[in-house]
Write a protein that holds these residues in place. Sequence first.
Motif, PDB file in Angstrom:
ATOM      1  N   ASN A  10      58.545 -22.282  40.361  1.00 48.92           N
ATOM      2  CA  ASN A  10      58.659 -22.353  41.725  1.00 48.92           C
ATOM      3  C   ASN A  10      57.249 -23.201  42.413  1.00 48.92           C
ATOM      4  N   GLU A  11      56.289 -22.749  41.880  1.00 46.97           N
ATOM      5  CA  GLU A  11      54.904 -23.109  42.124  1.00 46.97           C
ATOM      6  C   GLU A  11      54.177 -24.128  41.472  1.00 46.97           C
ATOM      7  N   SER A  12      54.885 -24.215  40.277  1.00 49.85           N
ATOM      8  CA  SER A  12      54.307 -25.339  38.986  1.00 49.85           C
ATOM      9  C   SER A  12      52.793 -24.952  38.843  1.00 49.85           C
ATOM     10  N   LEU A  13      52.414 -23.713  38.751  1.00 48.26           N
ATOM     11  CA  LEU A  13      51.040 -23.452  38.388  1.00 48.26           C
ATOM     12  C   LEU A  13      51.012 -23.569  36.883  1.00 48.26           C
ATOM     13  N   PRO A  14      49.794 -24.030  36.242  1.00 50.58           N
ATOM     14  CA  PRO A  14      49.765 -24.248  34.860  1.00 50.58           C
ATOM     15  C   PRO A  14      49.789 -22.710  34.234  1.00 50.58           C
ATOM     16  N   TRP A  15      49.787 -22.677  32.668  1.00 51.47           N
ATOM     17  CA  TRP A  15      49.860 -21.522  32.159  1.00 51.47           C
ATOM     18  C   TRP A  15      48.505 -21.005  32.060  1.00 51.47           C
ATOM     19  N   SER A  16      47.424 -21.593  32.156  1.00 46.04           N
ATOM     20  CA  SER A  16      45.958 -21.318  32.304  1.00 46.04           C
ATOM     21  C   SER A  16      45.727 -20.251  33.454  1.00 46.04           C
ATOM     22  N   GLU A  17      46.544 -20.201  34.494  1.00 46.98           N
ATOM     23  CA  GLU A  17      46.447 -19.603  35.963  1.00 46.98           C
ATOM     24  C   GLU A  17      46.655 -18.034  35.508  1.00 46.98           C
ATOM     25  N   ALA A  18      45.672 -17.228  36.123  1.00 48.46           N
ATOM     26  CA  ALA A  18      45.869 -15.771  35.900  1.00 48.46           C
ATOM     27  C   ALA A  18      47.099 -15.446  36.713  1.00 48.46           C
ATOM     28  N   ARG A  19      47.639 -16.090  37.679  1.00 49.88           N
ATOM     29  CA  ARG A  19      49.001 -15.659  38.370  1.00 49.88           C
ATOM     30  C   ARG A  19      50.188 -15.888  37.260  1.00 49.88           C
ATOM     31  N   VAL A  20      49.834 -16.697  36.293  1.00 49.87           N
ATOM     32  CA  VAL A  20      50.988 -16.937  35.470  1.00 49.87           C
ATOM     33  C   VAL A  20      50.973 -16.075  34.381  1.00 49.87           C
ATOM     34  N   ILE A  45      65.148 -22.375  37.127  1.00 45.99           N
ATOM     35  CA  ILE A  45      65.720 -23.981  36.467  1.00 45.99           C
ATOM     36  C   ILE A  45      65.822 -24.715  37.662  1.00 45.99           C
ATOM     37  N   PHE A  46      66.177 -24.290  38.678  1.00 44.78           N
ATOM     38  CA  PHE A  46      66.474 -25.175  39.717  1.00 44.78           C
ATOM     39  C   PHE A  46      65.149 -26.143  40.055  1.00 44.78           C
ATOM     40  N   GLN A  47      64.189 -25.367  40.539  1.00 47.77           N
ATOM     41  CA  GLN A  47      62.950 -25.770  40.741  1.00 47.77           C
ATOM     42  C   GLN A  47      62.193 -26.490  39.771  1.00 47.77           C
ATOM     43  N   SER A  48      62.227 -26.252  38.520  1.00 45.12           N
ATOM     44  CA  SER A  48      61.673 -27.000  37.582  1.00 45.12           C
ATOM     45  C   SER A  48      62.440 -28.418  37.289  1.00 45.12           C
ATOM     46  N   ARG A  49      64.123 -28.274  37.270  1.00 41.94           N
ATOM     47  CA  ARG A  49      64.740 -29.734  37.098  1.00 41.94           C
ATOM     48  C   ARG A  49      64.264 -30.419  38.673  1.00 41.94           C
ATOM     49  N   LEU A  50      64.373 -29.934  39.650  1.00 43.22           N
ATOM     50  CA  LEU A  50      64.120 -30.499  40.926  1.00 43.22           C
ATOM     51  C   LEU A  50      62.565 -31.246  40.855  1.00 43.22           C
ATOM     52  N   ASP A  51      61.714 -30.750  40.424  1.00 40.80           N
ATOM     53  CA  ASP A  51      60.282 -31.258  40.401  1.00 40.80           C
ATOM     54  C   ASP A  51      60.318 -32.610  39.461  1.00 40.80           C
TER      55      ASP A  51
END
Length: 592
Positions: free
Chosen positions: A260-270, A457-463
């Motif tokens: 939803n927020e498109s943060l990278p895998w390296s982010e602690a929030r992910v 799925i929705f947010q990933s495809r929309l982006d």
Amino acid sequence: MAEPTERDPLIQKPTVFTDADSASRGEPATKQRLGPLEISASNRRGILAGIWLGTFLGVLTLVPTMMPSISSEFQKFHLASWLGTAYLLATCTFTPLYGRLSNVMGRRGANHTAIAFTAIGTVMCGLSRNMESLIAARFIAGIGGGGLFTTATIIVSDMYTLRNRGLVHGVASCFNGLGMGLGGPFGGLITDLLGWRAAFLLQIPLFVFALILIQYNIRYVTPGKSKGTMEMLKRIDYLGSLTLLVALGSPLFFLSARYNESLPWSEARVITPLILAIVFILGFLGVELFLAKEPVLAPGMLQQKVPVLVGASNFLVGACNFSVTYFYPMWFQVVMLQSASTAGMHLMPNSVSMSIGSLFAGWMMHSTGRYKRINLIFGIFPFIGTTLISRLREDSGPIHSWLSIIPLGFGNAVALHTMLIALLAHLPESHMAVGTGFAQLFRGIGQVLGVAISSAIFQSRLDAELRKRFHVPDAENLIRQIRRNSNYIRELPSEQQAYARDSYALALKTVYIFAACLTISAYLVRLPIPDQDLDKAHARQRAQAEARRNSTAEVATTNAVASTSTGSGLPTPEYPARSPTETETEPEEPAA
């Protein structure tokens, strides 16, 4: 209590208690109250009116049509899915507890608890001043929302035989369908006229009325031992509920942060929520298998074929239902640029079809005493419905736009209804409350993960689709605005508006295809569930319950004889022996 005299009988008759409170104090009943199968027709109607009004309010699906208005006011459309997810997360976590609470507090007390949490959360929703407080309020409302359905199911099962339950549960499902169907139009209409806050606050008088009906009418007693409330409260699986909450909540934070927020895998929030999810899933299983006295999960049921298959079906059906419910109105509001109230009206055929499907399933089970054949025939309907929905286009005619959702609602109502009866027919009567909570747990998990995964799925495809189409200066900011505020699309130039609508359309179609995969999987999972004659199943359950009560009564009589025959042979107990037959709490059930 007066001291015994020489005129007192040597063996005292057991005293009948009318409620859990008097039983815990050792006070005799002033009068014997009726059991759930013996109450009057008017009393039964009053009970049904109260619990069905509560379930209607608990499933009143306002949020999907209000999401664009709410997220636009707070400028946080990327967090909009949490309005549904927070409610479902709380529902999933706390719903299984209401089976235990129905035994601990009595049916009325458990239902009152559910109504109170739902009403308080609803008021807080209407008074929220930011997205975060609104999400928290939805969580509080969800604590009670699932309990409304669970306690209503248990109360109906108290008052009707197994064969008749199908028909009564079918009528009850009409109120669930009305809540899901009317919520969209009501939420959209009130949002257009008075604002989204009013849609929450206008429900409060109905909650009060439901509370009064329940308080006045539920006064029957159920078979069981008289146990102190504190003793039974200590046996509730609080640790299991906590670990389940974190185990389910962590994947939601992961999906939201990563997609939803498109943060990278390296982010602690992910990465942190992902690790917590693994740790707490293992922790939850450990608590349920080795520590909990009365587990939320009821691990014993995981060793039985029918409960496992019913749980899997409920999981998949719940995920499918909520994937479509939360993203179907968005097609009409964003892609077709219709008003919130009109978009919400497109859920009405689903509501009507769910009600008809529930009544049909209940009537068929009542008439035939069977449930498998109608499931085989009509259980495939949801796949047909989701396939039709996934083929929507901007130029689709009114028949396709308005009626394609009907097979989904009808078929899923039949599936959920027949699976509940199949589970109750399989289990002994003493496991009814725990079994209902077990089925609701898996349905709740499906609803939570269905909304979360479909949102990802929705947010990933929309982006991805927006990035394919927008290559203008400051495209990054433009894409962020479109994703966070769907109403922003209406302000775009015609060419950019077309690009944005096409991107939303493709993203939504992906969600609908995901829902179609879920529902065909649910159909295949249900195929091995065996059929049963409901009359024979009910007779077997009653015979088992009667045998257990007779066994308990013999033990109580033996204990009474022993307690009055000690020492000098004179009666010495300070309180009379308790009867195991009439209280508002059910017997302590084994960990199923």
